[in-house]
Structures are given as structure tokens and as C-alpha cells.
Design a protein around this motif. Sequence first.
Motif, mmCIF file in Angstrom:
data_model
loop_
_atom_site.group_PDB
_atom_site.id
_atom_site.type_symbol
_atom_site.label_atom_id
_atom_site.label_comp_id
_atom_site.label_asym_id
_atom_site.label_seq_id
_atom_site.Cartn_x
_atom_site.Cartn_y
_atom_site.Cartn_z
ATOM 1 N N ALA A 4 0.820 -1.207 0.000
ATOM 2 C CA ALA A 4 0.000 0.000 0.000
ATOM 3 C C ALA A 4 0.858 1.263 0.000
ATOM 4 O O ALA A 4 0.446 2.313 -0.517
ATOM 5 C CB ALA A 4 -0.915 0.002 1.219
ATOM 6 N N PHE A 32 -2.410 -8.604 -2.564
ATOM 7 C CA PHE A 32 -1.601 -7.393 -2.487
ATOM 8 C C PHE A 32 -0.935 -7.048 -3.823
ATOM 9 O O PHE A 32 -0.149 -6.103 -3.899
ATOM 10 C CB PHE A 32 -0.517 -7.545 -1.412
ATOM 11 N N THR A 63 3.907 2.638 -4.452
ATOM 12 C CA THR A 63 3.003 2.796 -5.596
ATOM 13 C C THR A 63 3.725 2.714 -6.937
ATOM 14 O O THR A 63 3.090 2.486 -7.977
ATOM 15 C CB THR A 63 2.273 4.146 -5.508
#
Length: 609
Positions: free
Chosen positions: A257, A289, A260
Motif C-alpha cells: 500500500a 496485495f 506505488t
Amino acid sequence: MNGRIGDFIAVLSRDEHGLTHELDRLCWPDAYDSQSKEQINSTRSGPFSVATIGHALLQTDANDVSVGLYHMPTPAAEEKTHQALYVALKKNQNPDTGGQVGKFLTAAYCADAHTVSICTDYMRSTPLYYAETSQGFVFASDCLLLAKFAGIKQVDDQAIYHYLNFSYVPTPYSIFKGVHKLPPGTVLKYSNGKKNLNRYWQASYDASYVGTEAEAVDALRDSLSSSIKQHQPDGDSWGTFLSGGNDSSTITGVLAAHTTESPVNSFSIGFAEQGYDELPFARAAASHFSTQSYTLSVSATDTLNCIDTLVAMYDEPFGNSSAIPTYFCASLAADHGIDTLIAGDGGDEVFGGNERYAKDSIFRKFYALPEPLKSLLRGTTQLLKPADTRILNRVHNFVHRASLANPERFYVDDSFASDFYEELLTDAMRSIVDRNSSLNLVDAHYNDCNANTDLHRLMYIDLQMAIADNDLMKVNKTAKASSVSVLYPFLDRSLIDFTGTLPAHYKVNGQQKRYLFRKAVVNILPDEILNKKKQGFGLPVSVWFREHPLFRELVHDVLLSDRARQRGYFNQELITQLVSRHEKNAWDYSSELWMLIILELWFRRNIDV
């Protein structure tokens, strides 16, 4: 940044001219390849000499010298930390990294005071061995390196006994007599022939948190997420261990998370044997994920072919069989250009996830029963003992263990040589080692802990032994053999300090392990991972020792050999009995057999030569 953290050896010599040339000519252990041998750096200041190899910092300041081994997310952080620790050691201050995270091992020689000061990091991610020898005070990051330089070959029989209980040599012992390991979070000062050890940090459990459960959940989530993000290295040559368990999946999820630009690289190992293969969970986490997932299935043949390599990785005997999948995982990462892995080690011991903690609450209830009832149950299990079956043996084991008080009850998981003291050890060995000496080490940690609950004392024991002596040694050595280094967000000091303020029922609540952790990561982990049964990087050696012909041959050829018998440590009759009982599935002795095999092979490689 070099993915493999380096090594050093140093000596404060009795000779004012030092021993630099001797260190230069030192034949480093075989684990170092020819390329690394060309990277030896050394310096001398009067009687102090030091030599380094690989990724290490070596600096001089007038006549003072400092040396350090570091792995931090950035090279700048390593330089900054080295300077801060060097100054602190010179001023006799407690080490302070200034908020930097990662591994460190730092030593400083002060010429004016003729003093050496050495500090390990909070969990001793990198070991430090030291000895007073004929050459002077010698210390090194590798036990074999020190022993070879000092000409030490005498094995410590007490260390062998501890190894046979724990599967590793616990601090402060080393495998060699007269060589000691520096504990975690400790500064050693050596001056004028005297040494002083000062513990500057240890985990504490004051359970002082004030706030609602919801507030504690948020605070824990923030704390663990912050630690994970701080451990993310610069660049893209890093990845994560991903077993599909709570810890590795949480780390992978938070980093995915947070990152990026490109997918997180994740690395997973599996086995064909049912009940040992976690690849389906690892793949589920990788899919959730969106990682760049790399997987490998390890066979019995792969493991057999790797055993000699495994023995060569360790400067002391190390009998934890999960080193095999850890090595394959690190090698898989290295093959794909990774030099740093982020690992979830310590999650069980920090958040309350170890199955032993939940089991201990059951044992505690049995222990609280009236003594006449406990005596009756013990007598009943004794009557059943002649029936040598797995189920009845488990019943007997439960009653025996539940009848003990902590920390002895907790120690029973690691008490092979203690349990079989009379049958296993020869008369000569028993005359040297006390049956309770390993238990005394556990007891010392239990009493040293700043806590008011049994659970926290058990968690503290695990941090000192299962993590610092076992887990970190396992992962770091296998990774190092693959030219990879590992960072541990869940073992960061700030996170451990925070969880120490949380009450025990936030760790284990009834039979629910990781009570607060599970609430904190509910929006990070998919249900499939959050609710899975823990396995970790286990190895199906139990099955292989019973069913695989070559593994059975290994057991017989190594453990039942004349060479092993002549060492004089063990009674061969008991070893033969253990092999037989394991092969007929009366009990699982795979851990004990593996431990004995590795010990014998380590002797052949490092002592018999």
C-alpha cells in the motif's frame, strides 16, 4: 548497498605493536568466497588491530579507531548511526541511534584510555563473540573466525548440553570454551585487563496503557505500520518473505500500500507433503496485495543436497531445521536480484501469537487443581505408559507438563537432554554438566523480566532466546550465505516498547492469540490469511525420517556411526531407541534427530579437520 552485512575481527594486544599483519594473513572461514577475500581492510593503532571483510565501516580518528557492521534502510542512515554510536561509546553514554532503524554492531578503541567499548543492537541482530587469549582481548562477529585466529579448538561440553536442549548454543555461551557471546542491548567495556557488561536496554512490560480498546487498536496499527514503513529500503532491490501467515502478510500488505511505483517483490517456499505446504496461502496473499510473486517448491532431495551447505553456513552448531526453507527463500530472492528482505520475525513474541502461550493458559488451569486430583491423574497416566502409542504418549506428556510450575513448564518444550539426562549422556558427560543448567538459563530470564504476569515473562524469555539466539541466527546466517541481508520491523525497539505498555489480555485473551493485533490488521489482511492456522517455514523432516529411504539412510549413517559414538557424549543405545520409536511413529523425534545429525556433521567439518 552490499546486501551481505560484513564481518570483523579485532584484538587489543598484549604487544604494543599490535597484530595487524597477523590479521591480514588470517585465513577467513570457508563461507567467504575468493572475491570477499580481496576486500579485507585493516588498520592498527598501537596495541589495537582490526580487520574487516565485506560491508563494514572502518574509521580512524587520530589514534582512535571505530568499526561497525550495519544494515539500515539507507547508506546515509548507517553513516549517521556509526558516528552517533562511536561518540556515545567514547563518552561512556548509552547507545542512541537518533531514531534510525535497522541492525548495528559497533566497537570503538580509545587510545588515551586504552579502552575498547562494544555495543550490540537492541535484539543483537548481529552477534559478537569475545575471549581473553594469549594474544590479548579478541572479539569478532564470527565465532569460527575468532577461534581460528586464537587457535581455540576445545569445545565447551556445557555448550553442547545446552545445544541438545535448545537446538542452538544460548548466550552467553559459545561452542568454544572460553569464548562468549555478548547479550542483546548490551555494552561491553574492556580496559586494563578488566571487562564490564552493561545492559542498556531490555524489553519491559509495565502494562501502563491508558485508553479504550478501540484506541489501543488504532495505536497498535499506527505503531506497527510506522515501523514497517521505516524499514523499507531505498531503491528496488528489496522484497519480502511471504509465508502466507499473519506477520509476513501484514508486512507485505503495508509495504504494497505504501509502494506505488512498482509491485512489491515477494518470495515464498512450499513442500509437496500435505500439511507443510503454505504456497496456496502465500499465493492468495500475493494476489490480494498484487505483488510480483516468486515461489519455489522444495523436495526431500533438495534438502539432502543442501545439508552440507547448511552446516557450512553456521559458525556454531545450529539444529533448527526451518533454516532449510529460509535458505531456499533467501537464495530465490538473490537469484532475482534482491539484496534485502523484510521479514516478520518476532510477531509471535511481540503480539502474543505463539501457540505455547495459549497452551500455557490451559496448563495453568490444570496446575491450579487440588493436589489429590492431580496425583490421581498422574497415577492413571503412569498405568497407561507401557502402551507405546502416539495418543497415550500425548496424554502422559500433557499431564506431566501441566503438573509443573513456570518457567519449568515452559522449558519442557526445549528439554531433550534434560529429559533423557541419564539415558542419553555418558558418565563422563554427566560428571561435567548439571541436569538443571539449561533450565537455570531460562529461569534467569524469567526472573530478570520487568513484568507482573506469567505471559509477559514467557514472551520475554522468547525474545531473549527463541528470537535473539535462535530465530535471528537462523535467518541472518542463511540470508548471508545467499548475499542477502534481512530487516525486522516487528523487532524495532519503539514497537516493542509500545507493546510492553499493553496489558497481557491484549496479547492472549482466553485461547485467542494476538487478540489486539488481529483487530489492528483486520483491514489489512484478507479473511483467508487472518483466520488461517499458523505454520511458518516448517520442514517435513518428520515424514522424511520415517518414509524417505535416503533420509533414513542419513540417520543411520551419521548418528549410529562409530565416529559419532567415539565422541563420548552419548549412549548409543538411547539414540538407537529414538530412531526406532520415530520410525514406528510412537513419537515424533524429528527435531531431536535433526539436531544430533547437524551436531555430528558440524564436528566433522570444523573440529575433526
